[in-house]
Scaffold this motif. Structure first.
Motif, PDB file in Angstrom:
ATOM      1  N   ILE A  97       0.850  -1.184   0.000  1.00 28.59           N
ATOM      2  CA  ILE A  97       0.000   0.000   0.000  1.00 28.59           C
ATOM      3  C   ILE A  97       0.882   1.229   0.000  1.00 28.59           C
ATOM      4  O   ILE A  97       1.935   1.258   0.649  1.00 28.59           O
ATOM      5  N   GLN A  98       0.469   2.237  -0.761  1.00 31.33           N
ATOM      6  CA  GLN A  98       1.201   3.497  -0.795  1.00 31.33           C
ATOM      7  C   GLN A  98       0.506   4.472   0.150  1.00 31.33           C
ATOM      8  O   GLN A  98      -0.655   4.830  -0.053  1.00 31.33           O
ATOM      9  N   ILE A  99       1.203   4.877   1.212  1.00 30.31           N
ATOM     10  CA  ILE A  99       0.634   5.843   2.147  1.00 30.31           C
ATOM     11  C   ILE A  99       1.112   7.236   1.747  1.00 30.31           C
ATOM     12  O   ILE A  99       2.274   7.436   1.390  1.00 30.31           O
ATOM     13  N   ALA A 100       0.173   8.193   1.802  1.00 32.00           N
ATOM     14  CA  ALA A 100       0.442   9.455   1.130  1.00 32.00           C
ATOM     15  C   ALA A 100      -0.262  10.626   1.798  1.00 32.00           C
ATOM     16  O   ALA A 100      -1.229  10.449   2.552  1.00 32.00           O
ATOM     17  N   HIS A 101       0.230  11.817   1.477  1.00 30.96           N
ATOM     18  CA  HIS A 101      -0.452  13.068   1.831  1.00 30.96           C
ATOM     19  C   HIS A 101      -0.304  14.011   0.645  1.00 30.96           C
ATOM     20  O   HIS A 101       0.797  14.273   0.181  1.00 30.96           O
ATOM     21  N   ALA A 102      -1.432  14.524   0.161  1.00 31.22           N
ATOM     22  CA  ALA A 102      -1.416  15.359  -1.051  1.00 31.22           C
ATOM     23  C   ALA A 102      -0.883  16.758  -0.803  1.00 31.22           C
ATOM     24  O   ALA A 102      -0.462  17.443  -1.741  1.00 31.22           O
ATOM     25  N   GLY A 103      -0.935  17.235   0.441  1.00 31.35           N
ATOM     26  CA  GLY A 103      -0.453  18.585   0.704  1.00 31.35           C
ATOM     27  C   GLY A 103      -1.217  19.625  -0.084  1.00 31.35           C
ATOM     28  O   GLY A 103      -2.452  19.605  -0.152  1.00 31.35           O
ATOM     29  N   ARG A 104      -0.490  20.545  -0.729  1.00 32.12           N
ATOM     30  CA  ARG A 104      -1.134  21.645  -1.443  1.00 32.12           C
ATOM     31  C   ARG A 104      -1.885  21.186  -2.691  1.00 32.12           C
ATOM     32  O   ARG A 104      -2.671  21.944  -3.255  1.00 32.12           O
ATOM     33  N   LYS A 105      -1.666  19.939  -3.132  1.00 28.48           N
ATOM     34  CA  LYS A 105      -2.353  19.426  -4.312  1.00 28.48           C
ATOM     35  C   LYS A 105      -3.640  18.667  -3.966  1.00 28.48           C
ATOM     36  O   LYS A 105      -4.195  17.967  -4.799  1.00 28.48           O
TER      37      LYS A 105
END
Length: 350
Positions: A97-105
């Motif tokens: 699984i790819q754990i992520a945070h989009a931030g400004r996007k």
């Protein structure tokens, strides 16, 4: 080499085919559903060595859209666990699984930012929007940065409990980690900005925190953008230096993509256009890498491995078109690959 096993910690991947993480924009409240069960399960029936579930938000604001996947609560993780269990029970594929945070996007739909009333206030290392027409993101305080590190750690804990074999940290494509890495999106003057060492600090803190939740039965990958195709921005030399450091922080593979952080840059597209980036990181940093980007043919994938340009082949659009590319490639190359026992009558055409 395509059908040669490879090990990361105690995780043995049966072949070098990887389903690259790709957003499906099909969740409600971050929850996987029947579509995802079929979508990921079908790739496991096609012989893919490793399947990586799409970018999964570590908090509500970490999603790209309202319909992206999340793992910020236990209920979401339980839905994902059903997918993991199917893959493990019905194939020899590993699943990550790819754990992520989009931030400004984040807070977008159809690549356009949606009103804050329908979405959320985005966050970033600096008050610089991705596109000049977008809202200025909230600048994370040091305390809030520590909270984000904890969000990644807790997401990893849930993912391990759900049974995933691989955790990939998303540090590419202009999302929050990449925003910290790049001097074009990070103009902070504290310990998280300025020098190379400061700009990579956020990622390294995430890596160390996630590793605290892992054991030898769960491997750790990091996806980076090898370059962002912008003058004075994050480049391949920076990626090589980062990869050397990641190796010393127990990262098992660097998944080398590119771009995504600077709006409007020109990216030269051709089959395998990111393979040279993977090759340079692999050979100069002496780390295992994954190659991704318009890899469409079995012969091309094999050539990349034979030349030492990568250790894994990440397939995106091509595996959407053909979920069975791995097993079909094994027929062409006369190699062994998982084939569902229910389908054995079709393995050899008469």
């Amino acid at each position: 080499m395509l059908y040669t096993p490879i090990k990361f910690r105690n995780v043995e991947v049966k072949n070098r085919w990887v389903m690259s993480p790709m957003c499906m924009y099909s969740c409600e409240n971050g929850m996987a559903n029947d579509f995802h069960y079929v979508h990921y399960g079908s790739r496991s029936q096609g012989g893919t060595g490793l399947i990586i579930v799409e970018a999964t938000g570590v908090e509500r604001r970490g999603r790209i859209t309202n319909h992206c996947m999340g793992i910020w609560n236990d209920e979401q993780a339980e839905k994902l666990q059903k997918i993991v269990e199917f893959v493990h029970k019905n194939s020899d594929s590993k699943i990550g699984i790819q754990i992520a945070h989009a931030g400004r996007k984040g807070s977008t739909w159809n690549n356009l930012q949606i009103p804050v009333e329908e979405g959320w206030e985005t966050v970033a290392p600096s008050p610089i929007p991705y596109h000049p027409t977008e809202r200025i993101p909230h600048v994370l305080t040091i305390e809030e940065i520590k909270e984000q590190v904890q969000n990644f750690k807790e997401a990893a804990r849930r993912a391990v409990k759900a049974g995933f074999d691989v955790i990939e940290i998303h540090g590419a494509h202009g999302y929050l980690v990449h925003q910290f890495l790049s001097p074009l999106s990070n103009i902070r003057t504290d310990e998280y900005g300025g020098s190379f060492e400061n700009r990579i600090r956020f990622l390294l803190e995430i890596v160390d925190a996630v590793n605290e939740e892992l054991n030898e039965n769960v491997a750790l990958f990091v996806r980076i953008s090898g370059t962002e195709y912008a003058e004075n921005g994050w480049d391949i030399e920076s990626s090589v230096e980062l990869a050397k450091i990641l190796k010393n922080h127990s990262v098992d593979l660097v998944d080398v993509s590119s771009g995504g952080n600077i709006h409007g840059v020109k990216i030269p597209l051709f089959d395998g256009y990111q393979v040279p980036l993977s090759s340079q990181v692999r050979n100069e940093a002496e780390v295992k890498t994954g190659a991704v980007g318009l890899i469409k043919k079995v012969e091309h994938a094999e050539e990349i491995l034979q030349k030492g340009d990568a250790d894994l082949i990440f397939i995106a659009r091509e595996i959407l078109r053909n979920p069975y590319i791995a097993v079909q490639g094994s027929f062409e190359m006369k190699e062994e690959c998982f084939f569902p026992h229910q389908y054995l009558r079709a393995k050899i055409s008469s």
